[in-house]
Design a protein around this motif. Structure first.
Motif, PDB file in Angstrom:
ATOM      1  N   ARG A   1     -11.251  15.778  -2.580  1.00  0.00           N
ATOM      2  CA  ARG A   1     -10.092  14.927  -2.303  1.00  0.00           C
ATOM      3  C   ARG A   1      -9.586  14.189  -3.535  1.00  0.00           C
ATOM      4  O   ARG A   1      -8.472  13.683  -3.539  1.00  0.00           O
TER       5      ARG A   1
ATOM      6  N   LYS B   1      -6.039  14.561  -2.497  1.00  0.00           N
ATOM      7  CA  LYS B   1      -5.370  13.382  -1.934  1.00  0.00           C
ATOM      8  C   LYS B   1      -4.988  12.407  -3.034  1.00  0.00           C
ATOM      9  O   LYS B   1      -4.049  11.626  -2.896  1.00  0.00           O
ATOM     10  N   VAL B   2      -5.793  12.414  -4.107  1.00  0.00           N
ATOM     11  CA  VAL B   2      -5.518  11.504  -5.215  1.00  0.00           C
ATOM     12  C   VAL B   2      -5.889  12.214  -6.511  1.00  0.00           C
ATOM     13  O   VAL B   2      -6.866  12.970  -6.567  1.00  0.00           O
TER      14      VAL B   2
ATOM     15  N   VAL C   1      -5.682   5.407   0.775  1.00  0.00           N
ATOM     16  CA  VAL C   1      -6.357   6.684   0.499  1.00  0.00           C
ATOM     17  C   VAL C   1      -7.703   6.442  -0.183  1.00  0.00           C
ATOM     18  O   VAL C   1      -8.692   7.092   0.122  1.00  0.00           O
TER      19      VAL C   1
ATOM     20  N   SER D   1       3.210  11.321  -5.784  1.00  0.00           N
ATOM     21  CA  SER D   1       1.791  11.665  -5.865  1.00  0.00           C
ATOM     22  C   SER D   1       0.974  10.375  -5.861  1.00  0.00           C
ATOM     23  O   SER D   1       1.437   9.344  -6.336  1.00  0.00           O
ATOM     24  N   THR D   2      -0.226  10.457  -5.349  1.00  0.00           N
ATOM     25  CA  THR D   2      -1.136   9.319  -5.399  1.00  0.00           C
ATOM     26  C   THR D   2      -1.997   9.487  -6.645  1.00  0.00           C
ATOM     27  O   THR D   2      -2.659  10.514  -6.807  1.00  0.00           O
TER      28      THR D   2
ATOM     29  N   ARG E   1      -3.050   3.221  -2.169  1.00  0.00           N
ATOM     30  CA  ARG E   1      -2.356   3.773  -1.005  1.00  0.00           C
ATOM     31  C   ARG E   1      -1.683   5.099  -1.330  1.00  0.00           C
ATOM     32  O   ARG E   1      -1.412   5.399  -2.483  1.00  0.00           O
ATOM     33  N   GLU E   2      -1.426   5.830  -0.268  1.00  0.00           N
ATOM     34  CA  GLU E   2      -0.700   7.082  -0.411  1.00  0.00           C
ATOM     35  C   GLU E   2       0.607   6.837  -1.171  1.00  0.00           C
ATOM     36  O   GLU E   2       1.315   5.854  -0.895  1.00  0.00           O
ATOM     37  N   ARG E   3       0.896   7.718  -2.119  1.00  0.00           N
ATOM     38  CA  ARG E   3       2.114   7.693  -2.945  1.00  0.00           C
ATOM     39  C   ARG E   3       2.094   6.606  -4.014  1.00  0.00           C
ATOM     40  O   ARG E   3       3.059   6.423  -4.733  1.00  0.00           O
TER      41      ARG E   3
ATOM     42  N   ASP F   1      -9.878   9.118   1.579  1.00  0.00           N
ATOM     43  CA  ASP F   1      -9.329   9.898   2.683  1.00  0.00           C
ATOM     44  C   ASP F   1     -10.342  10.025   3.829  1.00  0.00           C
ATOM     45  O   ASP F   1     -10.583  11.110   4.345  1.00  0.00           O
TER      46      ASP F   1
ATOM     47  N   GLY G   1       2.026   4.619   1.709  1.00  0.00           N
ATOM     48  CA  GLY G   1       1.461   5.006   2.995  1.00  0.00           C
ATOM     49  C   GLY G   1       0.114   4.345   3.246  1.00  0.00           C
ATOM     50  O   GLY G   1      -0.139   3.223   2.821  1.00  0.00           O
ATOM     51  N   GLU G   2      -0.715   5.090   3.959  1.00  0.00           N
ATOM     52  CA  GLU G   2      -2.054   4.622   4.305  1.00  0.00           C
ATOM     53  C   GLU G   2      -2.913   4.429   3.066  1.00  0.00           C
ATOM     54  O   GLU G   2      -2.655   5.012   2.015  1.00  0.00           O
TER      55      GLU G   2
END
Ligand SMILES: Nc1ncnc2c1ncn2[C@@H]1O[C@H](COP(=O)(O)OP(=O)(O)OP(=O)(O)O)[C@@H](O)[C@H]1O
Ligand SMILES: [Mg+2]
Length: 285
Positions: free
Chosen positions: A93, A171-172, A7, A202-203, A31-33, A67, A4-5
């Protein structure tokens, strides 16, 4: 799994400890994921980099954005209240896991998991308990919810620490050699949990010396040496067919005892390969 985006975005990170120039301009985007594994020899700056990302260590130069919260290095420690608040926001985050678990000994497993979400994030207790129980289930320790840490094995403690970090819904997740304090027979259960998290999207940023784990679970492997990133890419590249001589040397030395080289390669081009449960030879060939 599609990423994704962005992070985490660290730019131009430098760190001095006195005269010792430990990080010399590190850029890192996650990145996300995405699961990114940091490898490199002892003293190359892996832990310092991870600690700079959530300001457990103050970068001397550079900036970190997680994030959408961006903090610039402030080597003179002139931080305003606003800056302090941004660091707090970054730490909310970016969940950090350590070698030695850092569980509160006087609290049960469940209390350990709900302490930060209720106190720091202000989550209602019922909601925190629900989250904690679901993550304890995920790491396979729901039946230990009322146990105290002293009565758990090292592997169980680290899995609780993972559930606790997840309950903050960061987020991470950042791990610094999460299995290095464990007896060898307990390493697998922790890596298994982390591999599941990685595959479920998961990131994560993981400093590790577990090369076969990196090979299985990383989307990207980052090799650091002397405070810079020397090479990064998919595990099949960095761990099996690295582009850089420094990476090859590291892997050769690191895998020296357990690993072989590609049969038929010349001394110069022979690649280190991983002796991972049957995948090593096949992957390298
Ligand atoms: N708090 C500190 N004060 C002074 N020097 C430090 C500090 N932390 C780390 N260093 C130095 O920074 C360099 C990088 O250390 P770091 O812990 O980041 O390496 P590492 O790659 O994580 O190594 P290892 O694989 O052994 O954990 C080393 O030279 C170390 O001595
Ligand atoms: Mg370290």
């Amino acid at each position: 799994m599609a990423l994704g985006e962005v992070v985490v975005s660290a730019t131009g990170i430098e760190k001095y400890f006195g005269e010792n120039h430990v990080l010399r301009g590190v850029d890192l985007e996650v990145r996300e994921r995405e699961t990114v594994m940091l490898i490199g020899r002892s003293g190359s700056g892996k832990t310092t980099m991870l600690r700079c990302l959530n300001f457990l260590e103050e970068p001397t130069v550079g900036s970190v954005e997680i994030d959408g919260v961006r903090v610039e290095a402030d080597p003179l420690h002139q931080r305003s209240r606003a800056h302090q608040e941004q660091i707090r926001q970054i730490r909310l985050r970016a969940g950090m896991l350590f070698q030695d678990f850092n569980l509160f000994p006087h609290m049960t497993v469940l209390q350990n998991c709900i302490e930060a979400p209720t106190r720091v994030k202000g989550l209602p207790k019922g909601q925190a308990v629900e989250l904690a129980e679901s993550f304890l289930g995920k790491v396979g320790l729901l039946e230990k919810r009322d146990e105290y840490p002293a009565r758990l094995s090292g592997g169980q403690k680290q899995r609780v620490a993972i559930a606790r970090a997840l309950t903050m819904q960061p987020k991470v997740l950042m791990f610094d050699e999460p299995t290095s304090a464990l007896d060898p027979e307990l390493v697998g259960e922790v890596l298994q949990v982390m591999e599941t998290l990685a595959h479920e999207g998961s990131t994560m940023i993981v400093v590790t010396h577990e090369m076969s784990f990196a090979h299985e679970a990383a989307d990207r492997v980052v090799f650091m040496e002397g405070g810079v990133i020397v090479e990064e890419g998919p595990p099949e590249q960095v761990l099996v067919e690295p582009n850089q001589e420094a990476t090859r040397q590291f892997l050769r030395r690191f895998l020296g005892r357990g690993a072989a080289s590609v049969p038929g390669g010349t001394g110069e081009t022979a690649m280190p390969i991983l002796s991972t449960g049957g995948r090593g030879q096949g992957t390298a060939a």
